[in-house]
Design a protein around this motif. Structure first.
Motif, PDB file in Angstrom:
ATOM      1  N   LYS A  86       0.838  -1.190   0.000  1.00  0.00           N
ATOM      2  CA  LYS A  86       0.000   0.000   0.000  1.00  0.00           C
ATOM      3  C   LYS A  86       0.880   1.249   0.000  1.00  0.00           C
ATOM      4  CE  LYS A  86      -3.959   2.019   2.385  1.00  0.00           C
ATOM      5  NZ  LYS A  86      -4.888   1.863   3.502  1.00  0.00           N
TER       6      LYS A  86
ATOM      7  N   ASN B 116      -2.390   8.294   2.261  1.00  0.00           N
ATOM      8  CA  ASN B 116      -2.131   7.062   1.521  1.00  0.00           C
ATOM      9  C   ASN B 116      -2.444   7.254   0.034  1.00  0.00           C
ATOM     10  OD1 ASN B 116      -1.376   5.675   3.871  1.00  0.00           O
ATOM     11  ND2 ASN B 116      -3.511   5.224   4.355  1.00  0.00           N
ATOM     12  N   LYS B 117      -2.293   6.191  -0.708  1.00  0.00           N
ATOM     13  CA  LYS B 117      -2.622   6.105  -2.138  1.00  0.00           C
ATOM     14  C   LYS B 117      -1.636   6.833  -3.040  1.00  0.00           C
ATOM     15  CE  LYS B 117      -7.570   5.348  -1.441  1.00  0.00           C
ATOM     16  NZ  LYS B 117      -8.941   5.740  -1.792  1.00  0.00           N
ATOM     17  N   HIS B 118      -0.604   7.442  -2.466  1.00  0.00           N
ATOM     18  CA  HIS B 118       0.460   7.992  -3.289  1.00  0.00           C
ATOM     19  C   HIS B 118       1.742   8.048  -2.463  1.00  0.00           C
ATOM     20  CE1 HIS B 118      -0.833  11.673  -1.134  1.00  0.00           C
ATOM     21  NE2 HIS B 118       0.438  12.053  -1.285  1.00  0.00           N
TER      22      HIS B 118
END
Length: 212
Positions: A157, A166-168
């Motif tokens: 993740k 999150n997500k980058h």
């Protein structure tokens, strides 16, 4: 002798250092007695339960003995697998154990402890090493008790170390790329007035026709 009426069958024997040859032949003879096998029957049955190096040893014994008896087979097996060379080999393997680069301390110590439990090593590990091993046991227990639980977070993740979202990742972080920008309309950071979503929303409201 009707071999189909066998009361119980012996275990197999391969001649591995984890196997005790004296114990094996003692057990085999007890089973032979229960099955009413005489000396001739024992010589017929023993090859059926030998594997790997053990069956090769039996072949050598048969080739060198013009008259083969049960006592010759039994004594030759015990003398071979209880010889000084056979006893020294697992001990040497134990002392040569080294920790691999990618091996953690717990796995390494557990491997040593497992090696010490082999039949020959249990009897031949010197007292000084036994004391060290006992200390290592306590160390491993302590390490295992203090080992943090594995995180349930997916290791793959993405997480940004700059903004904490999150997500980058940090290289893809919008805030880091626009950290010096300040909007003159909403007076918030990380963007300029020409892309300000608050200004766009206000313009949409102003341009909507009034309901009659």
């Amino acid at each position: 002798m009707d071999y189909r009426s066998t009361v119980t069958k012996p275990q197999t024997y391969s001649g591995k250092i984890t196997e005790n040859v004296v114990q094996y032949f003692d057990t085999f003879e007890r089973i032979a007695k229960a099955n009413q096998w005489g000396e001739a029957e024992k010589l017929i049955m023993i090859p059926l339960y030998l594997r790997d190096q053990a069956i090769k040893l039996l072949d050598r014994i048969e080739n060198k003995s013009p008259i083969l008896t049960w006592e010759i087979v039994k004594n030759d097996f015990i003398n071979h697998y209880n010889s000084e060379d056979q006893i020294e080999m697992p001990r040497e393997n134990l002392y040569k154990q080294t920790k691999h680069v990618d091996e953690n301390i717990q796995d390494y110590v557990l491997k040593i402890l497992s090696e010490c439990k082999r039949p020959h090593n249990e009897q031949n590990v010197d007292s000084a090493m036994k004391n060290e091993i006992n200390e290592l046991k306590e160390t491993v227990k302590s390490l295992m008790n203090n080992t943090p639980q594995k995180s349930t977070v997916n290791k793959n993740k993405k997480h940004c170390t700059y903004c904490g979202l999150n997500k980058h990742e940090e290289l893809q972080c919008y805030k880091k790329a626009n950290k010096d920008k300040m909007c003159t309309f909403c007076e918030l950071k990380f963007h300029t007035e020409d892309i300000c979503y608050k200004k766009r929303n206000q313009n949409k409201i102003q341009t909507q026709p009034e309901n009659n």
